[in-house]
Design an enzyme around this catalytic site. Structure first.
Site, PDB file in Angstrom:
ATOM      1  N   HIS A 137       1.330  33.383  15.319  1.00  0.00           N
ATOM      2  CA  HIS A 137       1.170  32.284  13.997  1.00  0.00           C
ATOM      3  C   HIS A 137       0.074  31.369  15.200  1.00  0.00           C
ATOM      4  O   HIS A 137       1.187  30.153  16.942  1.00  0.00           O
ATOM      5  CB  HIS A 137       1.760  31.833  13.447  1.00  0.00           C
ATOM      6  CG  HIS A 137       3.003  30.818  14.236  1.00  0.00           C
ATOM      7  ND1 HIS A 137       4.571  31.974  14.583  1.00  0.00           N
ATOM      8  CD2 HIS A 137       3.200  29.815  14.150  1.00  0.00           C
ATOM      9  CE1 HIS A 137       5.281  30.760  14.872  1.00  0.00           C
ATOM     10  NE2 HIS A 137       4.552  29.416  14.405  1.00  0.00           N
ATOM     11  N   ILE A 168       4.109  24.609   5.390  1.00  0.00           N
ATOM     12  CA  ILE A 168       4.797  24.318   4.625  1.00  0.00           C
ATOM     13  C   ILE A 168       5.218  22.369   4.740  1.00  0.00           C
ATOM     14  O   ILE A 168       5.979  21.973   4.091  1.00  0.00           O
ATOM     15  CB  ILE A 168       6.466  25.381   4.245  1.00  0.00           C
ATOM     16  CG1 ILE A 168       6.802  24.653   2.432  1.00  0.00           C
ATOM     17  CG2 ILE A 168       7.621  24.796   5.113  1.00  0.00           C
ATOM     18  CD1 ILE A 168       7.832  25.581   2.256  1.00  0.00           C
TER      19      ILE A 168
HETATM   20  P1  AMP Z   1       6.827  27.464  14.947  1.00  0.00           P
HETATM   21  O1  AMP Z   1       7.146  26.170  15.977  1.00  0.00           O
HETATM   22  O2  AMP Z   1       5.518  27.532  16.017  1.00  0.00           O
HETATM   23  O3  AMP Z   1       6.939  28.810  14.887  1.00  0.00           O
HETATM   24  O4  AMP Z   1       6.091  27.223  13.973  1.00  0.00           O
HETATM   25  C1  AMP Z   1       6.558  27.225  12.819  1.00  0.00           C
HETATM   26  C2  AMP Z   1       5.618  26.467  11.430  1.00  0.00           C
HETATM   27  O5  AMP Z   1       6.071  27.728   9.733  1.00  0.00           O
HETATM   28  C3  AMP Z   1       5.897  25.313  11.159  1.00  0.00           C
HETATM   29  O6  AMP Z   1       5.082  25.133  11.264  1.00  0.00           O
HETATM   30  C4  AMP Z   1       7.035  25.592  10.092  1.00  0.00           C
HETATM   31  O7  AMP Z   1       6.930  24.498   9.209  1.00  0.00           O
HETATM   32  C5  AMP Z   1       6.095  26.671   9.114  1.00  0.00           C
HETATM   33  N1  AMP Z   1       6.784  27.049   8.019  1.00  0.00           N
HETATM   34  C6  AMP Z   1       7.923  27.817   8.062  1.00  0.00           C
HETATM   35  N2  AMP Z   1       8.234  28.533   6.430  1.00  0.00           N
HETATM   36  C7  AMP Z   1       6.817  28.298   6.230  1.00  0.00           C
HETATM   37  C8  AMP Z   1       7.100  28.914   4.714  1.00  0.00           C
HETATM   38  N3  AMP Z   1       7.751  29.442   3.579  1.00  0.00           N
HETATM   39  N4  AMP Z   1       5.087  28.394   4.647  1.00  0.00           N
HETATM   40  C9  AMP Z   1       4.877  28.196   5.452  1.00  0.00           C
HETATM   41  N5  AMP Z   1       5.368  27.754   6.488  1.00  0.00           N
HETATM   42  C10 AMP Z   1       6.190  27.900   6.892  1.00  0.00           C
END
Ligand code: AMP
Length: 128
Positions: free
Chosen positions: A111, A37
């Site tokens: 992820h 996002i």
């Molecule tokens: P991390 O810090 O590795 O846990 O990364 C989490 C990632 O999830 C971040 O890059 C956010 O921008 C992404 N994120 C959070 N909510 C969403 C969402 N609803 N859709 C897509 N990406 C998301």
């Protein structure tokens, strides 16, 4: 043997249940890939297993072989389909999987970030 408890209210669990939307890039039996996002590169795709795994070592311990194979192959397929695989003439990519507090993991569902489409820069920004 480590123990993890999975929070089924995390945002990626909600995406998997269809409770909140995502921009789907690729989906297989055990794996979903969707756009981040808040993209940090022209291609910024998150690849997640559909099963309830908190982080990479949890997945490696607890997932079935079909899930692990599917996840790995889907990541590879994504690189090819995005045209970034160096073996196919692409310019390359970076994979990142954050875990826990030192890894600065925000969402507690495994992820892998796939970043590509520009030079991603140094591997780690060093804090003073
Ligand atoms: P991390 O810090 O590795 O846990 O990364 C989490 C990632 O999830 C971040 O890059 C956010 O921008 C992404 N994120 C959070 N909510 C969403 C969402 N609803 N859709 C897509 N990406 C998301």
């Amino acid at each position: 043997m480590s123990s993890y408890s999975y929070d089924d209210q995390n945002v990626f669990a909600r995406i998997l249940r269809g409770e909140i939307p995502c921009k789907r890039v690729l989906e297989t039996e055990h794996t979903l890939a969707f756009s981040d996002i808040a993209p940090k590169a022209p291609h910024h795709v998150l690849v997640i297993p559909k099963g309830p795994y908190v982080c990479y070592d949890h997945f490696a311990q607890a997932a079935s072989e079909p899930e692990i194979v599917d996840f790995t192959r889907t990541l590879g397929r994504l690189c090819t389909e995005l045209g970034v695989a160096p073996g196919d003439g692409g310019a390359g990519y970076r994979l990142i999987a954050n875990a826990g507090s030192d890894g600065v993991q925000e969402v507690p569902h495994l992820h892998v970030h796939l970043l590509a489409g520009r030079n991603i820069g140094p591997m780690v920004m060093m804090r003073p």
